[in-house]
Scaffold this motif. Structure first.
Motif, short mmCIF file in Angstrom:
data_model
loop_
_atom_site.label_atom_id
_atom_site.label_comp_id
_atom_site.label_asym_id
_atom_site.label_seq_id
_atom_site.Cartn_x
_atom_site.Cartn_y
_atom_site.Cartn_z
N THR A 2 -9.92 0.11 2.20
CA THR A 2 -8.56 0.38 1.72
C THR A 2 -7.56 -0.58 2.36
O THR A 2 -7.57 -0.80 3.56
N SER A 3 -6.69 -1.14 1.57
CA SER A 3 -5.69 -2.08 2.08
C SER A 3 -4.53 -1.34 2.72
O SER A 3 -4.24 -0.19 2.37
N SER A 6 -1.96 1.29 1.04
CA SER A 6 -2.55 1.94 -0.12
C SER A 6 -3.27 3.21 0.31
O SER A 6 -3.46 3.46 1.50
N THR A 7 -3.65 4.01 -0.63
CA THR A 7 -4.37 5.25 -0.34
C THR A 7 -5.76 5.18 -0.97
O THR A 7 -5.99 4.39 -1.89
N THR A 10 -6.83 3.95 -4.66
CA THR A 10 -5.87 3.01 -5.24
C THR A 10 -6.62 1.84 -5.86
O THR A 10 -7.56 1.32 -5.27
N THR A 12 -7.69 -1.79 -6.79
CA THR A 12 -7.63 -3.03 -6.00
C THR A 12 -8.18 -4.19 -6.81
O THR A 12 -8.80 -4.02 -7.86
N ASP A 23 -10.33 -6.61 -0.41
CA ASP A 23 -9.67 -5.93 -1.52
C ASP A 23 -8.17 -5.85 -1.25
O ASP A 23 -7.74 -5.41 -0.18
N PRO A 25 -4.41 -4.47 -2.90
CA PRO A 25 -3.87 -3.56 -3.92
C PRO A 25 -3.61 -4.30 -5.23
O PRO A 25 -2.99 -5.37 -5.23
N ASP A 27 -1.61 -3.90 -7.59
CA ASP A 27 -0.23 -4.12 -8.00
C ASP A 27 0.56 -4.99 -7.02
O ASP A 27 1.74 -5.25 -7.22
N ALA A 28 -0.09 -5.45 -5.96
CA ALA A 28 0.61 -6.27 -4.96
C ALA A 28 0.73 -7.71 -5.46
O ALA A 28 -0.23 -8.28 -6.00
N HIS A 98 7.75 -7.48 -1.56
CA HIS A 98 6.39 -7.99 -1.40
C HIS A 98 6.30 -9.06 -0.31
O HIS A 98 5.21 -9.59 -0.05
#
Length: 504
Positions: A2-3, A6-7, A10, A12, A23, A25, A27-28, A98
């Motif tokens: 997990t990044s 993130s949860t 999510t 990736t 990995d 996210p 949407d990043a 971002h």
């Protein structure tokens, strides 16, 4: 895996770099190198986005380099347009969230540069109708960072970031100066005792005190502006160490001209790019001016706290605006909280300047790896000083009132006024009057009249605000005034002839 941020569960995307796959996210807009920097640098918890002008500066530099590369035929129309549109959006305030890398970081700013490259590349991919991470179509290094290195992008962006940031500080200084001048004009005729070494000195007006504070700040508006001009010399095109490796011979000049056109600031290419790539002298000088301003503003706040001290057992010459209760135990207590907070800002700026000096000295050979801490401290000093100046002007200076009874009583009881009589009654006679006044507590004026040293009209003239608070001609002791002098008819104070001072 997990990044950060993130949860579990999510979405990736997988990205690859020198160290392997990770990995990110989905949407990043940032990518794998930014992700690693997030994990490595938990220092200040203040990301790049804490300083919006720095983000704008990074985007403008990337925009200028894209234009230069396109003009030289190194970047095709489609990619150049996508990069420029992404940069334009960032300059307009979009995507700042971002820019997540900590301001203080290892790597001489590489993580900052890559954060910008990745955000611009991924937004550019969207503009091209592609998915984030499809770097074969628009790559953070190959295209966004084309003909660049962190070692020319980062210092150039920092210079531009400071040039975009410091006008707000100048504006806040001008606002404080105007507020002080207004008080100076309001109290231009109110006398008070001046002090040296915390002891009574000679009279002055309250207006003169406020105007002196305004003048000392005003001096540094000019200094700050002149010093900032040094940031217009940049090393864009230097790439790694100043040799310009990977660039077209025309690139440095063209990229610099594009940056000038975009920002309206006249940038010039440094005459020696190797020297410019490792040099941090302009940052040291600018930070030194910030320290100078901080020292001055802190001294003014010290004065304000002294002059308002009391109210019953202190100086109590001025009243600061009561902005909040001052004690959880002492009823009625109000503290000088605005000068106190500005003092603390000044202490921070002074300490920041020391950090800048150490960081500048710490560089080795062809690069200074410590520019991130230089960037953080200069931008932070500029930011908090801007706020402090406005706070001091609006929440303290503008609302100051006088305790005129205290001022008059201090003036009446002080022996300092005797100095105004020295040119007429002589130093020895004035000293004797001063000594008696100290011993007995009697006013100087009463003793002078009692001893027949001056008549009441003459004494009143000599102790007028005009005589005591500005230069004027005096008649030497024991001589007659030259009645032919034009100044006698100009409305200035005249003096009666006195007997010679037999005590020397």
């Amino acid at each position: 895996m997990t990044s950060p941020g993130s949860t579990p569960g999510t979405a990736t995307r997988s990205e690859h770099d020198l160290l392997g796959d990770r990995d990110v996210p989905a949407d990043a807009y940032y990518g794998i190198q930014t992700l690693r920097a997030q994990e490595n640098f938990h220092i200040t918890d203040l990301p790049l986005s804490h300083f919006p002008r720095l983000i704008e500066a990074l985007a403008q530099v990337k925009r200028a380099t894209a234009r230069a590369n396109h003009g030289l035929g190194a970047l095709d129309d489609e990619r150049a347009a996508a990069i420029e549109q992404a940069c334009t959006e960032i300059v307009g305030g979009e995507l700042h969230e971002h820019f997540v890398v900590d301001m203080i970081q290892g790597g001489a700013g590489t993580s900052t540069n890559m954060n910008a490259n990745e955000v611009i590349a991924n937004r550019g991919l969207e503009i091209l109708g592609r998915q984030k991470g499809e770097y074969e179509h628009l790559h953070p290094n190959n295209h966004v960072n084309l003909a660049q290195s962190t070692n020319d992008v980062y210092p150039t962006s920092l210079r531009l970031g400071i040039l975009l940031t410091f006008p707000a500080l100048v504006e806040s200084m001008d606002h404080l100066i105007t507020t002080l001048r207004a008080k100076g004009a309001e109290y231009s005729r109110v006398l008070k005792m001046g002090r040296t070494q915390m002891q009574d000195a000679v009279p002055m007006t309250v207006g003169q005190e406020f105007n002196a504070w305004a003048t000392t700040i005003e001096e540094d508006v000019v200094r700050l502006t002149r010093t900032a001009a040094a940031f217009q010399e940049i090393n864009l095109g230097a790439t790694a160490i100043g040799t310009g490796i990977t660039t077209d011979p025309r690139y440095a000049q063209l990229a610099t001209q594009e940056l000038s056109d975009l920002t309206g600031i006249d940038f010039v290419v440094s005459a020696d790019l190797v020297e410019a790539t490792s040099d941090t002298g302009a940052f040291v000088t600018f930070s030194g001016i910030l320290r100078r301003i901080a020292v001055k503003i802190s001294k003014i706040c010290n004065d304000l706290r002294l002059l308002s001290s009391g109210p019953r057992a202190g100086f109590h010459e001025i009243n600061l605006p009561a902005v909040q209760p001052g004690s959880s135990i002492m009823p009625g207590k109000v503290n000088p909280v605005i000068p106190e907070v500005v003092n603390q800002v000044a202490f921070e700026v002074i300490g920041n300047d020391l950090t800048v000096a150490f960081a500048a000295e710490g560089g080795q050979l062809q690069l200074n790896a410590f520019e991130p801490v230089i960037a953080f401290n200069i931008l932070e000093s500029t930011r908090i000083m801007t706020r402090a100046m406005n706070t001091l002007a609006d929440r303290c200076i503008a609302g100051i009132t006088l305790n005129e009874d205290t001022l008059e009583d201090n003036l009446r009881r002080s022996i300092g006024v005797v100095t105004a009589l020295v040119p007429v009654i002589g130093y020895a006679a004035a000293t004797d009057v001063a000594s008696t006044a100290l011993e007995t507590g009697r006013p100087v004026a009463d003793l002078v009249l009692e001893r027949g040293l001056l008549d009441e009209s003459r004494l009143k003239s000599l102790l007028s605000p005009e005589s005591m608070t500005s230069p004027h001609r005096a008649t030497p002791t024991g001589t007659m005034p030259d009645l032919s002098n034009e100044w006698l008819d100009s409305g200035e104070i005249t003096r009666l002839p006195l007997e010679p001072d037999t005590e020397g």
